[in-house]
Design a protein around this motif. Structure first.
Motif, PDB file in Angstrom:
ATOM      1  N   ASP A  10       0.793  -1.317  -0.102  1.00 23.21           N
ATOM      2  CA  ASP A  10       0.241   0.281   0.051  1.00 23.21           C
ATOM      3  C   ASP A  10       0.865   1.084   0.280  1.00 23.21           C
ATOM      4  O   ASP A  10       0.778   1.798   0.124  1.00 23.21           O
ATOM      5  N   GLN A  11       1.701   0.819  -0.631  1.00 22.24           N
ATOM      6  CA  GLN A  11       3.176   2.149  -0.703  1.00 22.24           C
ATOM      7  C   GLN A  11       2.510   2.809  -1.761  1.00 22.24           C
ATOM      8  O   GLN A  11       1.824   3.199  -2.260  1.00 22.24           O
ATOM      9  N   ARG A  12       2.740   4.109  -1.137  1.00 27.20           N
ATOM     10  CA  ARG A  12       1.877   5.697  -2.031  1.00 27.20           C
ATOM     11  C   ARG A  12       3.000   6.046  -2.574  1.00 27.20           C
ATOM     12  O   ARG A  12       4.186   6.341  -2.338  1.00 27.20           O
ATOM     13  N   ASP A  13       2.673   6.671  -3.921  1.00 26.25           N
ATOM     14  CA  ASP A  13       3.598   7.161  -4.627  1.00 26.25           C
ATOM     15  C   ASP A  13       3.421   9.013  -4.810  1.00 26.25           C
ATOM     16  O   ASP A  13       2.992   9.151  -3.698  1.00 26.25           O
ATOM     17  N   LYS A  14       4.036   9.130  -5.507  1.00 29.76           N
ATOM     18  CA  LYS A  14       4.305  11.235  -4.734  1.00 29.76           C
ATOM     19  C   LYS A  14       3.231  12.012  -5.480  1.00 29.76           C
ATOM     20  O   LYS A  14       3.084  13.015  -4.490  1.00 29.76           O
ATOM     21  N   ALA A  15       2.099  10.954  -5.398  1.00 33.54           N
ATOM     22  CA  ALA A  15       0.878  11.703  -6.397  1.00 33.54           C
ATOM     23  C   ALA A  15       0.168  11.295  -4.725  1.00 33.54           C
ATOM     24  O   ALA A  15      -1.271  11.897  -4.613  1.00 33.54           O
ATOM     25  N   GLY A  16      -0.210  10.045  -4.123  1.00 34.09           N
ATOM     26  CA  GLY A  16      -0.626  10.333  -3.487  1.00 34.09           C
ATOM     27  C   GLY A  16      -1.163   8.750  -3.678  1.00 34.09           C
ATOM     28  O   GLY A  16      -2.359   8.208  -2.437  1.00 34.09           O
ATOM     29  N   TYR A  17      -1.256   8.439  -4.540  1.00 31.38           N
ATOM     30  CA  TYR A  17      -2.339   6.826  -4.624  1.00 31.38           C
ATOM     31  C   TYR A  17      -1.324   5.690  -4.570  1.00 31.38           C
ATOM     32  O   TYR A  17       0.115   5.540  -4.824  1.00 31.38           O
ATOM     33  N   THR A  18      -2.059   4.385  -4.186  1.00 32.52           N
ATOM     34  CA  THR A  18      -1.837   3.990  -4.040  1.00 32.52           C
ATOM     35  C   THR A  18      -1.683   2.832  -5.609  1.00 32.52           C
ATOM     36  O   THR A  18      -2.047   3.100  -6.216  1.00 32.52           O
ATOM     37  N   PRO A  19      -1.007   1.243  -4.779  1.00 33.93           N
ATOM     38  CA  PRO A  19      -0.985   0.490  -6.714  1.00 33.93           C
ATOM     39  C   PRO A  19      -1.964   0.257  -6.729  1.00 33.93           C
ATOM     40  O   PRO A  19      -2.777   0.312  -8.259  1.00 33.93           O
ATOM     41  N   LEU A  20      -2.979   0.331  -6.082  1.00 36.71           N
ATOM     42  CA  LEU A  20      -4.711  -0.567  -6.008  1.00 36.71           C
ATOM     43  C   LEU A  20      -5.448   0.972  -6.611  1.00 36.71           C
ATOM     44  O   LEU A  20      -6.319   1.006  -7.567  1.00 36.71           O
ATOM     45  N   ALA A  21      -5.508   1.782  -5.870  1.00 31.69           N
ATOM     46  CA  ALA A  21      -5.764   3.672  -6.071  1.00 31.69           C
ATOM     47  C   ALA A  21      -5.578   3.593  -8.052  1.00 31.69           C
ATOM     48  O   ALA A  21      -6.497   3.510  -9.272  1.00 31.69           O
ATOM     49  N   LEU A  22      -4.467   3.273  -8.542  1.00 29.51           N
ATOM     50  CA  LEU A  22      -3.759   3.001 -10.028  1.00 29.51           C
ATOM     51  C   LEU A  22      -4.856   2.394 -10.587  1.00 29.51           C
ATOM     52  O   LEU A  22      -4.618   2.099 -11.662  1.00 29.51           O
ATOM     53  N   ALA A  23      -4.936   0.725 -10.373  1.00 33.65           N
ATOM     54  CA  ALA A  23      -5.596  -0.254 -10.501  1.00 33.65           C
ATOM     55  C   ALA A  23      -7.062  -0.105 -10.827  1.00 33.65           C
ATOM     56  O   ALA A  23      -7.552  -0.269 -12.490  1.00 33.65           O
ATOM     57  N   ILE A  24      -7.402   0.441 -10.005  1.00 34.98           N
ATOM     58  CA  ILE A  24      -9.098   0.780 -10.343  1.00 34.98           C
ATOM     59  C   ILE A  24      -8.946   1.748 -11.210  1.00 34.98           C
ATOM     60  O   ILE A  24      -9.781   2.009 -11.807  1.00 34.98           O
ATOM     61  N   ARG A  25      -7.915   3.164 -11.028  1.00 30.10           N
ATOM     62  CA  ARG A  25      -7.832   3.959 -12.215  1.00 30.10           C
ATOM     63  C   ARG A  25      -7.833   3.895 -13.658  1.00 30.10           C
ATOM     64  O   ARG A  25      -8.848   4.503 -14.483  1.00 30.10           O
ATOM     65  N   GLY A  26      -6.864   2.922 -13.492  1.00 31.51           N
ATOM     66  CA  GLY A  26      -6.583   2.187 -14.899  1.00 31.51           C
ATOM     67  C   GLY A  26      -7.619   1.322 -15.424  1.00 31.51           C
ATOM     68  O   GLY A  26      -7.101   1.273 -16.460  1.00 31.51           O
ATOM     69  N   ASN A  27      -8.689   0.957 -14.688  1.00 30.55           N
ATOM     70  CA  ASN A  27      -9.488  -0.682 -14.696  1.00 30.55           C
ATOM     71  C   ASN A  27      -8.602  -1.806 -15.897  1.00 30.55           C
ATOM     72  O   ASN A  27      -9.495  -2.624 -16.125  1.00 30.55           O
ATOM     73  N   LYS A  28      -7.730  -2.463 -14.899  1.00 30.00           N
ATOM     74  CA  LYS A  28      -6.977  -3.222 -15.052  1.00 30.00           C
ATOM     75  C   LYS A  28      -7.344  -3.614 -13.671  1.00 30.00           C
ATOM     76  O   LYS A  28      -6.758  -4.270 -12.571  1.00 30.00           O
ATOM     77  N   VAL A  29      -8.451  -4.879 -14.439  1.00 30.21           N
ATOM     78  CA  VAL A  29      -9.295  -5.660 -12.874  1.00 30.21           C
ATOM     79  C   VAL A  29      -8.195  -6.633 -12.281  1.00 30.21           C
ATOM     80  O   VAL A  29      -8.311  -7.184 -11.175  1.00 30.21           O
ATOM     81  N   ASP A  30      -7.352  -7.536 -13.450  1.00 26.85           N
ATOM     82  CA  ASP A  30      -6.658  -8.414 -13.120  1.00 26.85           C
ATOM     83  C   ASP A  30      -6.235  -8.107 -12.319  1.00 26.85           C
ATOM     84  O   ASP A  30      -4.946  -8.830 -11.040  1.00 26.85           O
ATOM     85  N   CYS A  31      -5.054  -7.009 -11.413  1.00 23.95           N
ATOM     86  CA  CYS A  31      -3.901  -5.991 -11.516  1.00 23.95           C
ATOM     87  C   CYS A  31      -4.792  -5.872  -9.966  1.00 23.95           C
ATOM     88  O   CYS A  31      -3.992  -6.115  -8.973  1.00 23.95           O
ATOM     89  N   ALA A  32      -6.178  -5.108  -9.929  1.00 23.92           N
ATOM     90  CA  ALA A  32      -6.657  -5.230  -8.781  1.00 23.92           C
ATOM     91  C   ALA A  32      -7.214  -6.714  -7.933  1.00 23.92           C
ATOM     92  O   ALA A  32      -6.746  -6.370  -6.607  1.00 23.92           O
ATOM     93  N   GLU A  33      -6.982  -7.799  -8.811  1.00 27.43           N
ATOM     94  CA  GLU A  33      -7.222  -8.346  -7.820  1.00 27.43           C
ATOM     95  C   GLU A  33      -6.346  -9.332  -7.166  1.00 27.43           C
ATOM     96  O   GLU A  33      -6.318  -9.713  -5.912  1.00 27.43           O
ATOM     97  N   HIS A  34      -5.105  -9.095  -8.452  1.00 29.34           N
ATOM     98  CA  HIS A  34      -3.508  -9.867  -7.808  1.00 29.34           C
ATOM     99  C   HIS A  34      -3.090  -9.162  -6.197  1.00 29.34           C
ATOM    100  O   HIS A  34      -2.929  -9.406  -5.357  1.00 29.34           O
TER     101      HIS A  34
END
Length: 71
Positions: A10-34
């Protein structure tokens, strides 16, 4: 696998987003599930991220499975 590699899931990037947030925003279903499988928490997703229907379905499915296992 990610946690074994020492990744802070759950490490946030410089903009404050977690990898899960980026996966959701990018519609990366498989990535979000992983990421969820690896321990990512929905509670750490920024409130400015709109949660799409597919993600809500994943959350409900996981909740139902957990409830079925516990009963």
């Amino acid at each position: 696998m990610l946690s074994r590699a020492g990744v802070i899931i759950d490490q946030r990037d410089k903009a404050g987003y977690t990898p899960l947030a980026l996966a959701i925003r990018g519609n990366k279903v498989d990535c979000a599930e992983h990421l969820l499988d690896a321990g990512a928490q929905m509670s750490n997703v920024s409130t400015d991220i709109s949660i799409p229907a597919w993600m809500k379905d994943i959350i409900v499915k996981r909740h139902n499975v957990k409830r079925a296992v516990l009963t």
